[in-house]
Scaffold this motif. Structure first.
Motif, mmCIF file in Angstrom:
data_model
loop_
_atom_site.group_PDB
_atom_site.id
_atom_site.type_symbol
_atom_site.label_atom_id
_atom_site.label_comp_id
_atom_site.label_asym_id
_atom_site.label_seq_id
_atom_site.Cartn_x
_atom_site.Cartn_y
_atom_site.Cartn_z
ATOM 1 N N TYR A 214 -2.632 3.991 -4.261
ATOM 2 C CA TYR A 214 -2.699 3.917 -2.766
ATOM 3 C C TYR A 214 -4.592 4.472 -3.088
ATOM 4 O O TYR A 214 -4.664 3.722 -1.907
ATOM 5 C CB TYR A 214 -2.308 5.698 -2.424
ATOM 6 N N SER A 215 -5.152 4.576 -3.554
ATOM 7 C CA SER A 215 -6.774 4.219 -3.291
ATOM 8 C C SER A 215 -7.262 3.352 -2.912
ATOM 9 O O SER A 215 -8.207 3.132 -2.498
ATOM 10 C CB SER A 215 -7.580 4.739 -5.140
ATOM 11 N N SER B 141 -5.360 0.963 -1.871
ATOM 12 C CA SER B 141 -4.822 0.514 -0.571
ATOM 13 C C SER B 141 -6.377 0.740 0.176
ATOM 14 O O SER B 141 -6.272 0.466 1.119
ATOM 15 C CB SER B 141 -3.720 1.307 -0.507
ATOM 16 N N GLN B 142 -6.305 2.187 -0.141
ATOM 17 C CA GLN B 142 -7.616 2.817 1.455
ATOM 18 C C GLN B 142 -8.447 1.998 0.921
ATOM 19 O O GLN B 142 -9.247 1.743 2.869
ATOM 20 C CB GLN B 142 -7.713 4.041 1.004
ATOM 21 N N ALA C 158 -9.589 0.988 5.532
ATOM 22 C CA ALA C 158 -10.337 0.962 5.639
ATOM 23 C C ALA C 158 -11.439 0.324 6.857
ATOM 24 O O ALA C 158 -11.022 -0.787 6.486
ATOM 25 C CB ALA C 158 -11.603 1.850 4.894
ATOM 26 N N SER D 277 -4.878 3.325 12.097
ATOM 27 C CA SER D 277 -5.413 4.838 11.752
ATOM 28 C C SER D 277 -4.685 5.590 11.125
ATOM 29 O O SER D 277 -4.376 6.444 9.600
ATOM 30 C CB SER D 277 -6.491 5.470 12.907
ATOM 31 N N LEU E 281 -3.674 4.588 7.594
ATOM 32 C CA LEU E 281 -4.843 4.977 7.028
ATOM 33 C C LEU E 281 -4.474 5.981 6.140
ATOM 34 O O LEU E 281 -4.203 7.040 5.377
ATOM 35 C CB LEU E 281 -6.471 4.829 7.250
ATOM 36 N N TRP E 282 -4.145 7.208 6.780
ATOM 37 C CA TRP E 282 -4.326 8.317 6.993
ATOM 38 C C TRP E 282 -2.673 8.708 6.060
ATOM 39 O O TRP E 282 -2.701 9.768 5.300
ATOM 40 C CB TRP E 282 -3.270 9.472 8.039
ATOM 41 N N VAL F 25 -1.599 6.874 3.572
ATOM 42 C CA VAL F 25 -1.481 6.199 2.176
ATOM 43 C C VAL F 25 -2.845 7.283 1.848
ATOM 44 O O VAL F 25 -2.809 7.523 0.745
ATOM 45 C CB VAL F 25 -3.061 4.930 2.819
ATOM 46 N N ALA F 26 -3.610 7.637 2.469
ATOM 47 C CA ALA F 26 -4.804 8.922 2.304
ATOM 48 C C ALA F 26 -3.597 10.097 1.233
ATOM 49 O O ALA F 26 -4.261 10.321 0.677
ATOM 50 C CB ALA F 26 -5.881 9.094 3.178
ATOM 51 N N LEU G 1 -11.603 10.103 -1.835
ATOM 52 C CA LEU G 1 -11.160 9.277 -0.220
ATOM 53 C C LEU G 1 -10.308 10.047 1.137
ATOM 54 O O LEU G 1 -10.688 9.958 2.114
ATOM 55 C CB LEU G 1 -9.835 8.848 -0.875
ATOM 56 N N ALA H 206 -11.830 10.470 4.654
ATOM 57 C CA ALA H 206 -11.125 9.897 5.921
ATOM 58 C C ALA H 206 -11.057 10.870 6.990
ATOM 59 O O ALA H 206 -11.408 10.652 8.272
ATOM 60 C CB ALA H 206 -9.461 9.255 5.447
#
Length: 416
Positions: A175-176, A178-179, A183, A188, A191-192, A194-195, A217, A221
């Motif tokens: 997941y890191s 992926s961010q 990004a 958006s 992004l949230w 995944v974060a 990360l 965000a």
């Protein structure tokens, strides 16, 4: 007229100043704060918002857009025919496939998990590709769907608590990665998701390094969502720093590095607030941690190490608008080699911001040229770089206009 229509930035006949006021208030900023960010007096900004002063030139419009983190320049100008996405890229061709993998939850037995060592080796190779590739989003975008699927499968099939914790640590790392792809993409919400999933997986793993990376990360965000979210960013950062602090005397290099990266993020957010002393205090603390690492070390996720601290100093100085300080820090940073191509390009973008603030516009464009050579995708999807180039392709200086247009065309910003 409905109440919401009266505050819609696209609703005519709103003046430019009214749009500035609406967008400023939505960001939770005062007139004094915005005036400080863009380099004018509160009195001047008040006259702009009240319509007592004519619409400023393009340079000031872009500064206001940057300060307000305007996603589309049309929101500020009120001209939908000049839509320009500033802080979100146009969308990478592989975004749909990555999104589908994130959103997919296949049945328990539909995907056979790979051996743990195999997934670890693929992840290690993916991080290497990200740092070494000019077009790093393309490089990791083709790998992410399978990595996400296999990491999820590994957690579902874990038989023991130890196996599950190890699988969750790997899932958090996926997941890191992926961010970094998601990004500045036009999603958006993705992004949230995944974060937050990365943070949950890291906490489930109990692995200090995974928790530190996920916190780093998640804090970013929050911060990139605007000034009203700075406190949330700091809260995540402080909790992670406090969690890691007792572990540092005997920590591995990676844990020490993520602790240093988190310390710097506290300084970066302080710089965004224009808290000069606090910003440089956290930079000093991060620098002390960097000095405890081998000189050739760099963190596989954050690029933290001794070589990055000069680049971080440039970022702080630029955010604080500290005159020639960012020029001095830029010269210092250039004496260190940043191994990661995208991180090197990001540093060049920060340098260009500094030169732009110092009104050295030819130098700013030249530095963005170097950024494009290091990692074209970084500059293409970075809002600051896009803003500078789009401004300078309209320059009255023919040589600068031509050079900016060449860079913008090379990275696909002006492609038909």
């Amino acid at each position: 007229m409905p109440q919401e229509a009266a505050t819609d930035p696209y609703a005519d006949p709103l003046r430019f100043g009214q749009r500035v006021q609406i967008l400023r208030e939505r960001r939770g900023m005062t007139q004094a704060q915005l005036a400080d960010f863009v380099g004018v007096s509160p009195h001047t900004l008040r006259k702009i918002e009240n319509g007592q002063q004519k619409t400023p030139g393009l340079d000031m419009v872009m500064r206001i857009a940057e300060a307000l983190r305007v996603r589309d320049l049309g929101d500020l100008t009120g001209r939908p025919d000049t839509r320009v996405d500033l802080f979100i890229g146009p969308g990478h061709p592989r975004l749909a496939a990555v999104k589908a993998a994130v959103d997919s939850f296949p049945p328990m037995n539909s995907v056979e998990p790979p051996p743990v060592a195999h997934l670890e080796a693929r992840l290690h190779a993916a991080w290497r590709k990200r740092h070494a590739s000019k077009n790093h989003r393309e490089a990791i975008g083709r790998l992410l769907p399978d990595l996400i699927r296999d990491a999820q499968a590994l957690t579902r099939h874990a038989d023991t608590a130890t196996e599950r914790r190890r699988a969750q640590a790997l899932l958090a790392e996926v997941y890191s990665l992926s961010q970094f792809f998601i990004a500045f993409q036009p999603d958006s919400h993705l992004l949230w998701r995944v974060a937050e999933r990365g943070m949950v997986a890291a906490q489930e793993s109990g692995d200090p390094h995974a928790i530190g990376v996920a916190s780093w990360l998640l804090a970013q965000a929050h911060r990139d969502s605007g000034p009203r979210h700075f406190e949330a960013a700091d809260a995540v950062n402080r909790e992670a720093v406090a969690y890691l602090r007792p572990l540092l005397p005997d920590a591995t290099e990676d844990v020490l590095a993520i602790a240093g990266a988190l310390e710097f993020e506290l300084g970066y957010t302080a710089a965004r607030r224009r808290e000069t002393g606090t910003a440089w205090l956290h930079w000093d603390k991060a620098n002390d941690m960097a000095r405890r690492l081998p000189t050739d070390y760099y963190h596989p996720v954050t690029s933290f190490g001794t070589a990055i601290m000069g680049a971080h100093a440039v970022t702080v100085a630029v955010e604080l608008h500290q005159g020639g300080e960012y020029v001095r820090q830029a010269a210092r940073a250039d004496r260190s080699v940043i191994k990661s191509r995208p991180r090197r390009a990001r540093h060049r973008i920060e340098e260009a911001r500094g030169y732009r603030l110092d009104n050295q516009l030819d130098t700013a464009v030249a530095v963005l040229e170097k950024a494009a050579e290091a990692a074209p995708e970084t500059i293409r999807y970075n809002g600051y770089a896009r803003a500078i180039l789009l401004e300078e392709v309209e320059s009255t200086q023919a040589a600068r206009r031509r050079r900016a247009a060449e860079v913008a065309s090379r990275i696909g910003l002006l492609a038909a």
